[in-house]
Design a protein around this motif. Structure first.
Motif, short mmCIF file in Angstrom:
data_model
loop_
_atom_site.label_atom_id
_atom_site.label_comp_id
_atom_site.label_asym_id
_atom_site.label_seq_id
_atom_site.Cartn_x
_atom_site.Cartn_y
_atom_site.Cartn_z
N ARG A 1 0.80 -1.22 0.00
CA ARG A 1 0.00 0.00 0.00
C ARG A 1 0.84 1.28 0.00
O ARG A 1 0.61 2.17 -0.82
N PRO A 2 1.84 1.41 0.94
CA PRO A 2 2.65 2.63 0.93
C PRO A 2 3.36 2.84 -0.39
O PRO A 2 3.51 3.97 -0.86
N ARG A 3 3.77 1.74 -1.02
CA ARG A 3 4.49 1.87 -2.30
C ARG A 3 3.56 2.41 -3.38
O ARG A 3 3.93 3.28 -4.16
N ARG A 4 2.34 1.90 -3.38
CA ARG A 4 1.35 2.37 -4.36
C ARG A 4 1.07 3.85 -4.13
O ARG A 4 0.96 4.63 -5.06
N GLY A 5 0.98 4.22 -2.84
CA GLY A 5 0.75 5.62 -2.49
C GLY A 5 1.87 6.51 -2.98
O GLY A 5 1.62 7.59 -3.51
N ARG A 6 3.11 6.05 -2.80
CA ARG A 6 4.26 6.85 -3.24
C ARG A 6 4.25 7.03 -4.75
O ARG A 6 4.54 8.11 -5.27
N ARG A 7 3.88 5.97 -5.46
CA ARG A 7 3.81 6.03 -6.92
C ARG A 7 2.77 7.05 -7.37
O ARG A 7 3.03 7.88 -8.26
N LEU A 8 1.61 6.96 -6.74
CA LEU A 8 0.52 7.87 -7.09
C LEU A 8 0.94 9.32 -6.85
O LEU A 8 0.73 10.20 -7.68
N LEU A 9 1.58 9.54 -5.69
CA LEU A 9 2.04 10.89 -5.34
C LEU A 9 3.04 11.40 -6.39
O LEU A 9 2.97 12.55 -6.83
N ALA A 10 3.96 10.51 -6.80
CA ALA A 10 4.97 10.90 -7.79
C ALA A 10 4.29 11.28 -9.11
O ALA A 10 4.66 12.29 -9.74
N ILE A 11 3.28 10.52 -9.51
CA ILE A 11 2.59 10.82 -10.78
C ILE A 11 1.86 12.16 -10.68
O ILE A 11 1.91 12.98 -11.60
N VAL A 12 1.23 12.41 -9.53
CA VAL A 12 0.52 13.68 -9.35
C VAL A 12 1.51 14.84 -9.43
O VAL A 12 1.26 15.86 -10.11
N ILE A 13 2.66 14.71 -8.75
CA ILE A 13 3.67 15.79 -8.76
C ILE A 13 4.17 16.03 -10.18
O ILE A 13 4.25 17.18 -10.63
N VAL A 14 4.43 14.95 -10.92
CA VAL A 14 4.91 15.11 -12.31
C VAL A 14 3.86 15.83 -13.14
O VAL A 14 4.17 16.75 -13.92
N CYS A 15 2.57 15.46 -12.98
CA CYS A 15 1.50 16.10 -13.76
C CYS A 15 1.39 17.59 -13.43
O CYS A 15 1.05 18.40 -14.28
N LEU A 16 1.68 17.95 -12.18
CA LEU A 16 1.59 19.36 -11.79
C LEU A 16 2.80 20.17 -12.26
O LEU A 16 2.67 21.34 -12.60
N VAL A 17 3.96 19.52 -12.28
CA VAL A 17 5.21 20.25 -12.59
C VAL A 17 5.44 20.35 -14.10
O VAL A 17 5.92 21.37 -14.60
#
Ligand SMILES: [Zn+2]
Length: 371
Positions: free
Chosen positions: A3-19
């Motif tokens: 679960r934490p790994r999936r969360g980290r992945r999701l967070l990374a994708i969101v940050i990339v989409c914003l940046v």
């Protein structure tokens, strides 16, 4: 996957989409502040003839399923302004051009969907531009949006610059390429921002508008507008007049939503002296110059004059009547070939360094969470 790994992945994708969108706008070389100079005094009202048209270009109808809070339909908004004696009623729905074949209106829309209220009015728009930066905008993103809008619209206005400090005084000493600034947004004034732009040598004309979302609200309707000196209400005549600065802003300070009595009869520049004459009631005249300093006043008069000194870079006139305040566009120094129009060009090296840094950062982040 845990679960934490999936969360980290999701967070990374969101940050990339914003940046990632920040790789789009270039880094500009914005011009340095250069106050108006020259022996010639440019009077935007020189070509003004007899006809003044009353216009509100910023009013919202019901749009996007009611999300944007317009209380009436576009047609009802136009009908209300026409009934109140306006010659031109613009509909400034967000990201949507109201097409009114039967009404004397201008194709325009309010651009911007961001938390900082960095909004622009695209006047004489051919299409809607969908690029924006929803979370944060610095001066380069703001310049990029202006430049994009200019490709599909005849004129660009910066709306309500004082709201949430969407355009700071510092921004306005640097940004280029826009034509108009909303000096009066309902009862909210932005004179100091206008003076910041003018004092740094940017030729921009002032506009007043209601920005109403409900035409039955007396606090937001017939509060601010412009008088445009144009031959007709056609798109071409309006755009030409606004571009040339043959308009002035009216802010209603008292009374019922009528046009007020105070109007401009003439604005003449002769031998270094600016003379403004009004109609129907006397006014208090203020002559405002570089950095917003009041350079002269004249109380209870039908006409007043100001003689430019060598230090005066521009002078704009404000007339206070019993019900309304009129904000005239400035007379400004020029070399005789037209008012100064500074431009921002692209700094290719810094642009590509930034793009490379953003791309590399995004790749590195995705790589890290992938492993
Ligand atoms: Zn807005």
């Amino acid at each position: 996957m845990s679960r934490p790994r999936r969360g980290r992945r999701l967070l990374a994708i969101v940050i990339v989409c914003l940046v990632l969108p920040y790789a789009l706008p270039p880094i500009y070389r914005l011009p340095v502040s250069r106050p108006f100079t020259g022996a010639y005094l440019w009077n935007p009202y020189e070509g003004a003839r007899g006809r003044w048209l009353r216009a509100n270009l910023h009013a919202h109808g019901r749009a996007w399923g009611g999300v944007t809070n317009g209380q009436q339909s576009d047609a009802e908004v136009i009908a209300a302004y026409r009934a109140a004696g306006y010659d031109i009623a613009g509909i400034s729905d967000y990201q949507s051009i109201a097409t009114m074949d039967t009404m004397p209106t201008v194709p325009l829309y309010e651009h911007g969907f961001n938390v900082g209220k960095h909004h622009q009015l695209a006047i004489g728009a051919q299409r809607v531009d969908w690029i924006d930066f929803p979370l944060w905008q610095g001066v380069h993103q703001k310049q990029y949006v202006i430049n994009r809008l200019k490709q599909s619209s005849a004129l660009v206005m910066l709306n309500h610059p004082a709201k949430l400090h969407s355009y700071t005084e510092e921004d306005l000493t640097r940004l280029t390429g826009y034509d108009l600034i909303e000096v009066a947004n309902g009862q909210v004034m932005a004179e100091e921002r206008w003076d910041a732009a003018l004092s740094s040598g940017h030729t921009v004309w002032g506009v007043g508008a209601d920005d109403t979302h409900d035409v039955t609200d007396p606090d937001r309707t017939a509060v601010a507008w412009i008088m445009i000196n144009a031959d007709s209400t056609s798109r071409a005549d309006l755009v030409n007049a606004l571009r040339a600065g043959r308009s002035y802003t009216v802010s209603r300070t008292a009374g019922t939503p009528t046009a007020g009595r105070l109007a401009i009869a003439s604005v003449v520049v002769k031998d270094g002296t600016l003379t403004v004459t009004c109609l129907d009631e006397p006014a208090t005249f203020s002559f405002v110059g570089q950095n917003g300093v009041i350079r002269g006043t004249s109380a209870d008069a039908m006409s007043a004059s100001y003689t430019f000194t060598p230090a005066d870079t521009y002078i704009r006139t404000v007339l206070r009547g019993t019900q309304t305040v009129l904000f005239l566009n400035p007379v400004l120094r020029s070399d005789g070939f037209g008012p100064a129009m500074p431009v921002a060009d692209v700094d290719p090296l810094r642009t590509w360094l930034l793009r490379f840094a953003i791309a590399a950062g995004c790749v590195a982040m995705l790589w890290r969470v992938r492993r």
